[in-house]
Write an enzyme that holds these catalytic residues in place. Structure first.
Site, PDB file in Angstrom:
ATOM      1  N   HIS A  60     -10.687   1.291   5.251  1.00 53.94           N
ATOM      2  CA  HIS A  60      -9.737   2.339   5.672  1.00 53.94           C
ATOM      3  C   HIS A  60      -9.694   2.492   7.194  1.00 53.94           C
ATOM      4  O   HIS A  60      -8.628   2.696   7.770  1.00 53.94           O
ATOM      5  CB  HIS A  60     -10.058   3.657   4.960  1.00 53.94           C
ATOM      6  CG  HIS A  60      -9.769   3.590   3.490  1.00 53.94           C
ATOM      7  ND1 HIS A  60     -10.713   3.857   2.525  1.00 53.94           N
ATOM      8  CD2 HIS A  60      -8.645   3.229   2.826  1.00 53.94           C
ATOM      9  CE1 HIS A  60     -10.162   3.679   1.326  1.00 53.94           C
ATOM     10  NE2 HIS A  60      -8.922   3.305   1.489  1.00 53.94           N
ATOM     11  N   ASP A 135       8.816   4.176  -5.799  1.00 55.09           N
ATOM     12  CA  ASP A 135       8.708   2.766  -5.458  1.00 55.09           C
ATOM     13  C   ASP A 135       8.894   2.609  -3.935  1.00 55.09           C
ATOM     14  O   ASP A 135       9.864   3.135  -3.368  1.00 55.09           O
ATOM     15  CB  ASP A 135       9.811   2.020  -6.228  1.00 55.09           C
ATOM     16  CG  ASP A 135       9.963   0.608  -5.759  1.00 55.09           C
ATOM     17  OD1 ASP A 135       9.124  -0.209  -6.145  1.00 55.09           O
ATOM     18  OD2 ASP A 135      10.896   0.321  -4.994  1.00 55.09           O
ATOM     19  N   GLY A 136       7.961   1.900  -3.288  1.00 56.83           N
ATOM     20  CA  GLY A 136       7.961   1.787  -1.822  1.00 56.83           C
ATOM     21  C   GLY A 136       9.234   1.177  -1.264  1.00 56.83           C
ATOM     22  O   GLY A 136       9.730   1.591  -0.217  1.00 56.83           O
ATOM     23  N   ASP A 153      -0.849  -0.203   2.344  1.00 56.96           N
ATOM     24  CA  ASP A 153      -2.172  -0.145   1.707  1.00 56.96           C
ATOM     25  C   ASP A 153      -2.003  -0.556   0.248  1.00 56.96           C
ATOM     26  O   ASP A 153      -2.277   0.216  -0.675  1.00 56.96           O
ATOM     27  CB  ASP A 153      -2.717   1.286   1.834  1.00 56.96           C
ATOM     28  CG  ASP A 153      -4.156   1.400   1.376  1.00 56.96           C
ATOM     29  OD1 ASP A 153      -4.736   0.367   0.993  1.00 56.96           O
ATOM     30  OD2 ASP A 153      -4.683   2.521   1.404  1.00 56.96           O
ATOM     31  N   SER A 154      -1.550  -1.780   0.065  1.00 50.19           N
ATOM     32  CA  SER A 154      -1.171  -2.223  -1.287  1.00 50.19           C
ATOM     33  C   SER A 154      -2.364  -2.801  -2.031  1.00 50.19           C
ATOM     34  O   SER A 154      -3.378  -3.146  -1.434  1.00 50.19           O
ATOM     35  CB  SER A 154      -0.107  -3.311  -1.170  1.00 50.19           C
ATOM     36  OG  SER A 154      -0.610  -4.366  -0.409  1.00 50.19           O
ATOM     37  N   ASP A 156      -3.549  -6.006  -4.647  1.00 49.18           N
ATOM     38  CA  ASP A 156      -3.377  -7.449  -4.453  1.00 49.18           C
ATOM     39  C   ASP A 156      -1.981  -7.899  -4.915  1.00 49.18           C
ATOM     40  O   ASP A 156      -1.372  -7.269  -5.782  1.00 49.18           O
ATOM     41  CB  ASP A 156      -4.475  -8.191  -5.215  1.00 49.18           C
ATOM     42  CG  ASP A 156      -5.842  -7.707  -4.779  1.00 49.18           C
ATOM     43  OD1 ASP A 156      -6.346  -8.189  -3.781  1.00 49.18           O
ATOM     44  OD2 ASP A 156      -6.371  -6.771  -5.435  1.00 49.18           O
TER      45      ASP A 156
HETATM   46  N1  SPD Z   1      -8.823  -6.903  -3.623  1.00 44.01           N
HETATM   47  C1  SPD Z   1      -8.803  -5.669  -2.971  1.00 44.01           C
HETATM   48  C2  SPD Z   1      -7.527  -5.341  -2.280  1.00 44.01           C
HETATM   49  C3  SPD Z   1      -7.391  -3.882  -2.173  1.00 44.01           C
HETATM   50  C4  SPD Z   1      -6.416  -3.424  -1.207  1.00 44.01           C
HETATM   51  N2  SPD Z   1      -6.065  -2.032  -1.336  1.00 44.01           N
HETATM   52  C5  SPD Z   1      -7.104  -1.125  -1.441  1.00 44.01           C
HETATM   53  C6  SPD Z   1      -6.639   0.289  -1.470  1.00 44.01           C
HETATM   54  C7  SPD Z   1      -7.653   1.207  -0.910  1.00 44.01           C
HETATM   55  N3  SPD Z   1      -7.082   2.343  -0.293  1.00 44.01           N
END
Ligand code: SPD
Length: 276
Positions: A60, A135-136, A153-154, A156
């Site tokens: 973060h 939806d973004g 902050d997606s 995978d």
């Molecule tokens: N494989 C982990 C990828 C995670 C990415 N997003 C995490 C969200 C946390 N706020």
């Protein structure tokens, strides 16, 4: 005692010992909270670790602070995804911020995080924060030329999140930034997800003039080596000498001025992946 394993690839797994698990199904995904012995509470979406109480600060801080410090005066910030609230918490450390919009498609991620991850979701009720369950991609279409910083902050790039890694999507991000705007995206592991990483960099580079990749070391993410791609059309993101004084004002445990000063220092093999 039970074990949870995330399959990082067909050949590699990451296992943690678990005291208990809580599982719910939302309209979008399976949401699991694990009480792990080593990493505290862990949020897992469709079998993939998103965050843990023990190492969430690394992800973060490194997702939020570089673009926030590179921007000369970030007032309006958008987070797409990030329903656990960790990125929002870090953004609010910057005194220039007037409003933070959080656009999360899955309301249940927010609910579960509020209940089980209070140290991560602690700032979701801050009066500067407005939450949109949407939806973004559609959200961006409705807000042109508005934000100073947009943070992806997606989860995978599998299933519904795949669209968030395309140049069509990054074009919408660009159109929603106002002058001097900066975006950042989490762009996976250069070691275990080389194709996703390279592809995200290529797609972002189609849309933005100035693009840079930086790394952080996150024990619970595949391989531990994690990438972030920051981009702008009118800010020289390489000029990390500017605004460095603001880094010292932040309460952080990973991000610091020495990391900021050499933010874009990359191992040779990562440079080679990007130049392929
Ligand atoms: N494989 C982990 C990828 C995670 C990415 N997003 C995490 C969200 C946390 N706020």
């Amino acid at each position: 005692m039970i074990w949870f394993t995330e399959h990082w690839t067909e050949n590699v797994g990451f296992s943690v010992k678990v005291n208990w698990a809580k599982r719910v199904k939302s309209p979008y995904q399976e949401i699991v909270i694990l009480d792990t012995v080593e990493f505290g509470k862990m949020l897992v979406l469709d079998g993939l670790v998103q965050t843990t109480e023990r190492d969430e600060f690394i992800y973060h801080e490194m997702l939020a602070h570089p673009p926030m410090v590179l921007h000369k005066n970030p007032e309006r910030v958008l987070v797409i995804g990030g329903g656990d609230g960790g990125t929002v918490r870090e953004i609010l450390q910057h005194p220039s911020v007037k409003e933070v919009h959080l656009c999360e498609i899955d309301e249940m991620v927010i609910q579960v995080s509020r209940e089980y991850l209070p140290s991560i979701s602690s700032q979701l009720d801050n009066p500067k924060v407005k939450i949109f369950i949407q939806d973004g991609s559609k959200f961006l279409e409705e807000r042109q030329n508005y934000y100073d910083v947009i943070i992806m902050d997606s989860s995978d790039p599998v299933g519904a999140s795949q669209v968030l890694f395309s140049s069509e999507f990054y074009t919408k991000v660009k159109n929603s930034l106002r002058e001097g705007g900066i975006m950042v995206a989490q762009t996976e592991s250069p070691i275990l997800q080389e194709e996703y990483f390279k592809n995200a960099y290529r797609e972002i580079s189609k849309v933005f003039k100035n693009v840079g990749v930086y790394l952080a070391y996150i024990p619970t993410y595949p391989s531990g080596m994690w990438s972030f791609t920051v981009a702008s059309n009118d800010v020289n993101i390489r000029d990390t000498g500017k605004n460095v004084g603001r880094v010292k004002e932040l309460k952080t445990k990973y991000f610091c001025d020495s990391i900021y000063n050499c933010l874009f220092a990359l191992p040779k093999f990562v440079q080679q992946i990007l130049n392929k």
